[in-house]
Design a protein around this motif. Structure first.
Motif: not given
Length: 116
Positions: A40-44, A60-61, A66-67
């Motif tokens: 996924r993209t942009g995960v924090e 992980a969001i 989506e998380w």
């Protein structure tokens, strides 16, 4: 004898540390977070503190909200994973959860998706 010991609610591990009924983090938990982040993209990552019921967890969001949540054992584990993946990691007690996650949950609820 403390009530937790008396009724078998808690067990001890290592140096007398008291843990919970919940299971400890496994390699599969960490691998799941890594797979989520890579797909996924942009995960924090958001570290959640250990509680009486669970070990330390991390969420992980993704950029779309989506998380996924998994046990990590300690904050240092997810910090190393985040560093290796070059992704940010936050302490949820300081930052809270991002609005995009709440928006994702609301969209999913309105669409009749499984409860999170």
């Amino acid at each position: 004898m403390k009530w937790g010991d008396r009724f078998g609610i808690r067990r001890r591990r290592g140096a007398g540390k008291v843990t919970t009924l919940d299971r400890e983090a496994t390699d599969a938990d960490i691998e799941s977070l890594i797979a989520f982040a890579r797909s996924r993209t942009g995960v924090e990552f958001y570290v959640e503190p250990e509680t009486f019921a669970t070990d330390t967890t991390a969420m992980a969001i993704a950029a779309d909200g989506e998380w996924t949540r998994r046990r990590v054992g300690s904050p240092s584990v997810i910090q190393k994973v985040a560093r290796d993946l070059r992704l940010p990691v936050y302490d949820v007690q300081i930052t809270g959860y991002p609005q995009r996650m709440r928006d994702f949950n609301e969209r999913r609820r309105r669409q009749g998706g499984a409860s999170l």
